[in-house]
Design a protein around this motif. Structure first.
Motif: not given
Length: 165
Positions: A115-124
């Motif tokens: 599992n490649a794990i990312y941190l993100a936020h909603v753009r749209v």
């Protein structure tokens, strides 16, 4: 690890497992028991809450997980993360950090996953449950379900890594 019984090329019975490989005595092709590539996303909002989805399918039906899934054959993990999040929540995201890799299993006795794990936020978009999720919800750090209500051990690892940033 689930052993394979038959060759995917010629349908002959596969030989015994040696290390992480089963050879086909019929055509000679090897089958490797590699970890399956996956991507997962810890989505965080401006208030520090994280988005979790309740699985509507097995394995781990009814348990909470970060959005994510298996990579397509010619897909990079970061592209997979964006696609899976769109499929499961209807949102477009912006990846802000890579949180590392986590080895896990896709159910008890199932295949290993990388599992490649990312941190993100909603753009749209506003998150809504879709695909294999039957609910999505924002959780404050002190509201995250206990480990026995999370879908996979990698879910807890991903959330811990995200909370350290």
């Amino acid at each position: 690890m689930r052993l394979r019984s038959y060759c995917g090329f010629c349908a002959a019975p596969l030989g015994p497992v040696v290390g992480a490989q089963q050879d086909c005595p019929g055509c000679g092709e090897p089958y490797f028991h590699n970890a399956k590539p996956c991507a997962g996303v810890v989505v965080r909002d401006d208030e520090g809450r994280v988005l979790l989805g309740r699985r509507g399918v097995e394995p781990a039906k009814g348990r909470w997980n970060i959005p994510g899934g298996f990579c397509e054959p010619a897909e990079t993990p970061d592209d997979c993360a964006v696609r899976e999040l769109r499929e499961e929540t209807g949102c477009e995201i912006e990846i802000v950090a890579f949180l590392g890799h986590v080895i896990d299993r896709y159910s008890e006795g199932g295949d290993h996953t990388l599992n490649a794990i990312y941190l993100a936020h909603v753009r749209v978009g506003e998150p809504r449950a879709s695909d294999d999720l039957d609910e999505v919800r924002w959780f404050a750090p002190d509201e995250i379900p206990p480990a026995d209500r999370l879908a996979f051990p990698s879910t807890r690892v991903a959330l811990d890594r995200a909370s350290a940033i």
